[in-house]
Design a protein around this motif. Structure first.
Motif, PDB file in Angstrom:
ATOM      1  N   GLY A   1       0.307   8.948  -5.251  1.00  0.00           N
ATOM      2  CA  GLY A   1      -0.245   9.904  -4.311  1.00  0.00           C
ATOM      3  C   GLY A   1       0.299  11.304  -4.497  1.00  0.00           C
ATOM      4  O   GLY A   1       1.247  11.540  -5.248  1.00  0.00           O
TER       5      GLY A   1
ATOM      6  N   GLU B   1       0.842  -1.203   0.000  1.00  0.00           N
ATOM      7  CA  GLU B   1       0.000   0.000   0.000  1.00  0.00           C
ATOM      8  C   GLU B   1       0.878   1.254   0.000  1.00  0.00           C
ATOM      9  O   GLU B   1       0.558   2.261  -0.650  1.00  0.00           O
ATOM     10  CB  GLU B   1      -0.924  -0.005   1.212  1.00  0.00           C
ATOM     11  N   GLN B   2       1.983   1.192   0.724  1.00  0.00           N
ATOM     12  CA  GLN B   2       2.949   2.289   0.678  1.00  0.00           C
ATOM     13  C   GLN B   2       3.427   2.517  -0.747  1.00  0.00           C
ATOM     14  O   GLN B   2       3.571   3.653  -1.204  1.00  0.00           O
ATOM     15  CB  GLN B   2       4.175   1.952   1.529  1.00  0.00           C
TER      16      GLN B   2
ATOM     17  N   GLU C   1       0.892   4.320  -2.720  1.00  0.00           N
ATOM     18  CA  GLU C   1       0.826   5.735  -2.337  1.00  0.00           C
ATOM     19  C   GLU C   1       2.004   6.502  -2.909  1.00  0.00           C
ATOM     20  O   GLU C   1       1.856   7.633  -3.392  1.00  0.00           O
ATOM     21  CB  GLU C   1       0.810   5.858  -0.807  1.00  0.00           C
ATOM     22  N   TYR C   2       3.189   5.892  -2.871  1.00  0.00           N
ATOM     23  CA  TYR C   2       4.376   6.548  -3.436  1.00  0.00           C
ATOM     24  C   TYR C   2       4.210   6.756  -4.937  1.00  0.00           C
ATOM     25  O   TYR C   2       4.553   7.806  -5.481  1.00  0.00           O
ATOM     26  CB  TYR C   2       5.626   5.701  -3.164  1.00  0.00           C
TER      27      TYR C   2
END
Length: 381
Positions: free
Chosen positions: A234, A226-227, A230-231
């Motif tokens: 996002g 999920e990180q 996002e990177y």
């Protein structure tokens, strides 16, 4: 969990597998083109005295521990298992050196060898270590060290020509392009590590440990991916510009991006296809088409561009047919890069011959910065 995700209790030997099976299309296109340059490898090896492979080998022989069935036998076992899966007939020498950082590197042109940081022995489990060693064997199998050496030579040229604005700008542009290739080479080696260990969960854990250290007792793989999402997508345009600044002069993609890329390769079915026996063989390497590989590289960039959720890329797509333009630019750039490499090879050959003819001429020394996190002609890092 898919069949491709299930940890393999008995690893498959990928008989006769070519490095093309794990190479990222952008990496493979560059490698195939470079291998076609007549005498290119010989010229690079001639310049390799500047790096001093023999000196670096003596250094690790003196200060490290050579791994075999008597020294670090458990590491040696994982190493032979990784090599067997990738059908590596001749094992490069393997050394362990004292370092608190997770990392490794593949070094050398004539007789490549692998250096493993002691932290890897202490902090990686058997499956993660097998994956890491497979990553380095992937670098050796693809011959990445030869071209990384060329990158180091260009970097030195750029430093020497820093007083000349035009020459420095041109070399910096070439170096930036080669660093982009090197980041794709790291993605290739990550795939080789997965094929060596045949355990996707371990491959992702390795990247998580490179990001956050050896203790994963309070870390979750899903949250880590999920990180990565996002990177990747996002934020706003300011975040996009920060990402460009962070990666433009780096040899390695960031760990979350590497995890996302590896997960995508698994989900695409390509990993399972290789395990099923559908992969290119070494015996067919000589018949590989440069033009087809460059087209594949361009197609890969087009797909990446069209799929990206990055705000800046999204803006470019809205401004026009960006994916098509990027694909055409990549194909044209690959052709221009090859023309430049032809000219550079010829010039380097003349310089080397002139240096040999000059009285008292000798190559400089000094180990190169391998800069891997897993290090190597590339390490996971």
């Amino acid at each position: 969990m898919t069949a491709a995700d299930a940890p393999a209790r008995r690893r498959i030997t990928l008989s006769g597998i070519s490095s093309r099976a794990w190479e990222h299309p952008a990496d493979r296109g560059a490698l195939v083109a470079l291998r076609e340059l007549r005498g290119f490898d010989d010229v690079v090896r001639a310049f390799f005295g500047m790096w001093n492979e023999r000196g670096f080998r003596l250094s690790v022989l003196a200060s490290g521990i050579r791994v075999d069935h008597r020294q670090y036998p458990a590491v040696w076992q994982r190493y032979t298992e990784a090599a067997a899966a990738l059908d590596v007939a001749e094992l490069p020498e393997l050394y362990v050196t004292q370092s608190p950082w997770l990392g490794a590197e593949a070094v050398g042109l004539e007789r490549p060898f692998i250096v493993l940081n002691s932290a890897c022995v202490q902090q990686l489990d058997e499956d993660e270590l097998r994956c890491l060693l497979g990553h380095e064997l992937g670098h050796v199998g693809s011959g990445h060290a030869v071209y990384k050496t060329m990158l180091m030579i260009l970097t030195r040229w750029a430093a020497n020509l820093s007083w000349l604005p035009v020459g420095a700008i041109a070399l910096r542009a070439i170096i930036a392009a080669m660093l982009e290739w090197w980041r794709k080479a790291e993605l290739s080696a990550d795939r080789a590590g997965l094929l060596a260990g045949q355990d996707p969960a371990a491959a992702l854990r390795l990247l998580m440990k490179l990001a956050g250290g050896g203790d994963l007792s309070q870390v979750d793989t899903t949250a880590f991916l999920e990180q990565a999402a996002e990177y990747s997508g996002g934020g706003d345009l300011r975040d996009s510009l920060h990402k460009i600044r962070m990666t433009a002069w780096s040899t390695h993609p960031v760990p979350v991006a590497r995890a996302a890329s590896l997960r995508q390769w698994i989900d695409s079915g390509a990993y399972g296809q290789v395990l099923a026996g559908d992969y290119p063989r070494r015996e067919d390497d000589s018949s590989t088409s440069v033009s087809e590989e460059i087209k594949a590289a361009a197609a890969s960039y087009r797909e990446e561009f069209s799929r990206s959720t990055d705000p800046l890329v999204g803006l470019l797509r809205r401004l026009g047919d960006g994916a098509s333009d990027v694909g055409e630019w990549v194909g044209g750039t690959a052709g221009r890069a090859r023309s430049w490499m032809d000219a550079a090879t010829e010039a380097a050959g003349r310089a080397h011959r002139a240096g040999r003819a000059a009285p008292g001429a000798r190559a400089g020394a000094g180990p190169a910065d391998s800069g891997d996190g897993t290090g190597s002609a590339g390490t996971p890092r």
